[in-house]
Each structure stands twice: as C-alpha cells, then as structure tokens.
Design a protein around this motif. Sequence first.
Motif, mmCIF file in Angstrom:
data_model
loop_
_atom_site.group_PDB
_atom_site.id
_atom_site.type_symbol
_atom_site.label_atom_id
_atom_site.label_comp_id
_atom_site.label_asym_id
_atom_site.label_seq_id
_atom_site.Cartn_x
_atom_site.Cartn_y
_atom_site.Cartn_z
ATOM 1 N N HIS A 2 0.833 -1.199 0.000
ATOM 2 C CA HIS A 2 0.000 0.000 0.000
ATOM 3 C C HIS A 2 0.869 1.250 0.000
ATOM 4 O O HIS A 2 0.661 2.160 -0.813
ATOM 5 N N GLU A 4 4.054 1.597 -0.796
ATOM 6 C CA GLU A 4 4.863 1.710 -2.016
ATOM 7 C C GLU A 4 4.045 2.303 -3.155
ATOM 8 O O GLU A 4 4.511 3.189 -3.885
ATOM 9 N N LEU A 5 2.824 1.819 -3.307
ATOM 10 C CA LEU A 5 1.956 2.338 -4.361
ATOM 11 C C LEU A 5 1.586 3.792 -4.116
ATOM 12 O O LEU A 5 1.595 4.612 -5.031
ATOM 13 N N ALA A 49 -6.532 -0.195 -11.488
ATOM 14 C CA ALA A 49 -5.115 -0.038 -11.143
ATOM 15 C C ALA A 49 -4.332 0.557 -12.312
ATOM 16 O O ALA A 49 -3.525 1.467 -12.126
ATOM 17 N N PHE A 53 -2.417 4.211 -12.119
ATOM 18 C CA PHE A 53 -0.956 4.257 -12.158
ATOM 19 C C PHE A 53 -0.368 4.415 -13.562
ATOM 20 O O PHE A 53 0.843 4.326 -13.732
ATOM 21 N N LEU A 73 6.272 -0.536 -11.501
ATOM 22 C CA LEU A 73 5.120 -1.295 -10.994
ATOM 23 C C LEU A 73 5.312 -2.803 -11.043
ATOM 24 O O LEU A 73 4.549 -3.547 -10.419
ATOM 25 N N LEU A 76 4.602 -5.248 -8.170
ATOM 26 C CA LEU A 76 3.617 -4.652 -7.263
ATOM 27 C C LEU A 76 2.196 -4.903 -7.746
ATOM 28 O O LEU A 76 1.319 -5.240 -6.957
ATOM 29 N N LEU A 77 1.984 -4.700 -9.040
ATOM 30 C CA LEU A 77 0.668 -4.902 -9.625
ATOM 31 C C LEU A 77 0.661 -6.174 -10.470
ATOM 32 O O LEU A 77 1.711 -6.651 -10.889
ATOM 33 N N VAL A 135 -5.882 4.863 -3.421
ATOM 34 C CA VAL A 135 -5.116 3.642 -3.163
ATOM 35 C C VAL A 135 -5.858 2.762 -2.165
ATOM 36 O O VAL A 135 -5.943 1.541 -2.351
ATOM 37 N N PHE A 151 -2.924 -7.323 -7.324
ATOM 38 C CA PHE A 151 -1.571 -7.285 -6.781
ATOM 39 C C PHE A 151 -0.833 -8.596 -7.006
ATOM 40 O O PHE A 151 -1.439 -9.647 -7.136
#
Length: 153
Positions: A2, A4-5, A49, A53, A73, A76-77, A135, A151
């Motif tokens: 969370h 980091e994003l 997402a 981003f 990313l 992460l994603l 987020v 994620f």
Amino acid sequence: MHDELLDLLLGLDGVRQPLRYHPEEDALYHSLQVFDLARRESDDAVLWAAALFHDVGKAIDGRTHDEVGADLLEGLLAPRAVWLVRHHLDLLREPRRTRRKYRGTRELADLERLRRWDLGGRRIGIRVLSAEEAVDLLVHSAIDDDERNVFTR
C-alpha cells in the motif's frame, strides 16, 4: 505494498504537463480523474489499477513514462495491469499497428478503454479522491480471483 503504491502515486504531485494536451496540468490530478472514470465504467479492479498508475513514470521521465512506469510497478501490480501501463500509449503512437496486432483480443479492448479514460481525465476544477483514498479503495476492492487479482503479492 500500500505504502509503495501510494509513494509512487504521490510522486506525480506537482508534476506539470504540457497545457496543450493537459489543461488540468498536474499529473496526479489527471491520474485521479482517470481512476474515477475507470471506476464509473468498470468493475474490473485491474483496469482501475492501470488507470490510477498509468502515468507514474512521469515523475522520473515524461518522454518514456510508459516504460519507466511499468518497470516501477513490476512486482507490485498484476502482470495485466503492468502490461497496460507499458502499452497505454500504443493507440496514440501506432493506432493502426496496435489495432491490427491485437484485433479481437481483451488486450485491445482494455487499451481502448484506458485510452478513452486517459483522454477524458483532462478536466479542470472537478472533485477527485485524494491519492490516499484512491489507493485505499483499490486495495479494498482487490479480488482474490487469480484472473482479476490486482496485486502480485
């Protein structure tokens, strides 16, 4: 994850964009508008997402922000969201080639939606969620279904 994003997204705060293409100027404000459009038109959290981003690379390099953002990313994603960030300019740069290459695929449908939202997220003076709210909403809407998991961890 969370945090980091959120940090990646907050990196867009104050990043100015050319007025000719972005009358809303600020890259964070633009990204939050694109996220809002995605949420209104889709229940697919992976698309949310990608919308939220898609421009995070602009905090580092505007010209190659699609590649830079996807690299940031990665891990992460979900791979589908990262792919969309990496390719979100394909319909702008090479529309015929992109449409021919991905004809009839979910990839093309996703790119077309993301492109439409990207173009729509250029308004001045509309209310958007804060970066933190966006987020949080994305994290809480994540689905355990492998096909639509937002994620990677």
